[in-house]
Design a protein around this motif. Structure first.
Motif, PDB file in Angstrom:
ATOM      1  N   THR A  41       0.841  -1.194   0.000  1.00  0.00           N
ATOM      2  CA  THR A  41       0.000   0.000   0.000  1.00  0.00           C
ATOM      3  C   THR A  41       0.878   1.246   0.000  1.00  0.00           C
ATOM      4  O   THR A  41       1.864   1.301   0.748  1.00  0.00           O
ATOM      5  N   PRO A  42       0.549   2.243  -0.837  1.00  0.00           N
ATOM      6  CA  PRO A  42       1.372   3.459  -0.868  1.00  0.00           C
ATOM      7  C   PRO A  42       1.634   4.007   0.537  1.00  0.00           C
ATOM      8  O   PRO A  42       0.757   3.996   1.401  1.00  0.00           O
ATOM      9  N   GLN A  43       2.877   4.469   0.725  1.00  0.00           N
ATOM     10  CA  GLN A  43       3.356   4.965   2.011  1.00  0.00           C
ATOM     11  C   GLN A  43       3.642   6.456   1.911  1.00  0.00           C
ATOM     12  O   GLN A  43       3.833   6.984   0.826  1.00  0.00           O
ATOM     13  N   SER A  44       3.728   7.109   3.072  1.00  0.00           N
ATOM     14  CA  SER A  44       4.141   8.512   3.119  1.00  0.00           C
ATOM     15  C   SER A  44       5.544   8.599   3.682  1.00  0.00           C
ATOM     16  O   SER A  44       5.836   8.025   4.728  1.00  0.00           O
ATOM     17  N   ILE A  53       5.940   0.739  -3.221  1.00  0.00           N
ATOM     18  CA  ILE A  53       6.963  -0.293  -3.294  1.00  0.00           C
ATOM     19  C   ILE A  53       6.351  -1.497  -3.989  1.00  0.00           C
ATOM     20  O   ILE A  53       5.285  -1.965  -3.606  1.00  0.00           O
ATOM     21  N   TRP A  54       7.031  -1.958  -5.028  1.00  0.00           N
ATOM     22  CA  TRP A  54       6.628  -3.175  -5.737  1.00  0.00           C
ATOM     23  C   TRP A  54       7.691  -4.232  -5.514  1.00  0.00           C
ATOM     24  O   TRP A  54       8.881  -3.937  -5.504  1.00  0.00           O
ATOM     25  N   ARG A  55       7.272  -5.471  -5.382  1.00  0.00           N
ATOM     26  CA  ARG A  55       8.211  -6.598  -5.373  1.00  0.00           C
ATOM     27  C   ARG A  55       8.111  -7.265  -6.732  1.00  0.00           C
ATOM     28  O   ARG A  55       7.028  -7.654  -7.165  1.00  0.00           O
ATOM     29  N   PHE A  69      11.173   0.919  -5.675  1.00  0.00           N
ATOM     30  CA  PHE A  69      10.523   2.050  -5.020  1.00  0.00           C
ATOM     31  C   PHE A  69      10.152   3.072  -6.083  1.00  0.00           C
ATOM     32  O   PHE A  69      10.999   3.460  -6.898  1.00  0.00           O
ATOM     33  N   LEU A  70       8.899   3.529  -6.060  1.00  0.00           N
ATOM     34  CA  LEU A  70       8.412   4.503  -7.035  1.00  0.00           C
ATOM     35  C   LEU A  70       8.122   5.810  -6.311  1.00  0.00           C
ATOM     36  O   LEU A  70       7.326   5.835  -5.356  1.00  0.00           O
ATOM     37  N   GLU A  77       2.048   8.290 -11.755  1.00  0.00           N
ATOM     38  CA  GLU A  77       1.613   7.708 -13.023  1.00  0.00           C
ATOM     39  C   GLU A  77       1.330   6.206 -12.931  1.00  0.00           C
ATOM     40  O   GLU A  77       0.470   5.684 -13.620  1.00  0.00           O
ATOM     41  N   HIS A  78       2.067   5.488 -12.072  1.00  0.00           N
ATOM     42  CA  HIS A  78       2.011   4.030 -12.115  1.00  0.00           C
ATOM     43  C   HIS A  78       1.488   3.333 -10.861  1.00  0.00           C
ATOM     44  O   HIS A  78       1.381   2.105 -10.863  1.00  0.00           O
ATOM     45  N   TRP A  79       1.127   4.045  -9.790  1.00  0.00           N
ATOM     46  CA  TRP A  79       0.782   3.362  -8.540  1.00  0.00           C
ATOM     47  C   TRP A  79      -0.446   2.459  -8.660  1.00  0.00           C
ATOM     48  O   TRP A  79      -0.598   1.521  -7.893  1.00  0.00           O
ATOM     49  N   LYS A  80      -1.286   2.693  -9.641  1.00  0.00           N
ATOM     50  CA  LYS A  80      -2.475   1.858  -9.816  1.00  0.00           C
ATOM     51  C   LYS A  80      -2.223   0.623 -10.696  1.00  0.00           C
ATOM     52  O   LYS A  80      -3.137  -0.162 -10.919  1.00  0.00           O
ATOM     53  N   THR A  81      -1.007   0.441 -11.181  1.00  0.00           N
ATOM     54  CA  THR A  81      -0.690  -0.712 -12.019  1.00  0.00           C
ATOM     55  C   THR A  81      -1.023  -1.992 -11.264  1.00  0.00           C
ATOM     56  O   THR A  81      -0.704  -2.121 -10.080  1.00  0.00           O
TER      57      THR A  81
END
Length: 86
Positions: A41-44, A53-55, A69-70, A77-81
């Motif tokens: 889940t997106p972090q602050s 963070i994607w694995r 890490f994005l 642009e890509h967090w919903k991928t």
């Protein structure tokens, strides 16, 4: 794909750690491919900006993952991928 890969070296994600230790990858044009096997889940961050963070895995060795890490515009642009995307 053949045209895009011309003069480039494919390095599997599961080989990346070994290749980084034994080869000077800054001197060659290389690519890798990965599947998003887990999304956190997106972090602050401490500065208030959101990041993801994607694995990633190449599906050869499920125990060998790379964390990606994005930040900034890439995160926006890509967090919903979707998980499972290559």
């Amino acid at each position: 794909m053949d045209r895009k890969m011309a003069n480039r070296k494919l390095i599997r994600l599961s080989q990346l750690k070994t290749k980084l230790a034994t080869e000077n990858l800054e001197e060659i044009d290389w690519v890798t491919f990965g599947v998003i096997v887990k999304k956190i889940t997106p972090q602050s961050a401490n500065n208030g900006r959101t990041f993801s963070i994607w694995r990633l895995n190449d599906l050869r060795d499920l125990n060998q993952c790379v964390s990606l890490f994005l930040f900034g515009d890439v995160h926006k642009e890509h967090w919903k991928t979707d998980q499972g995307t290559v």
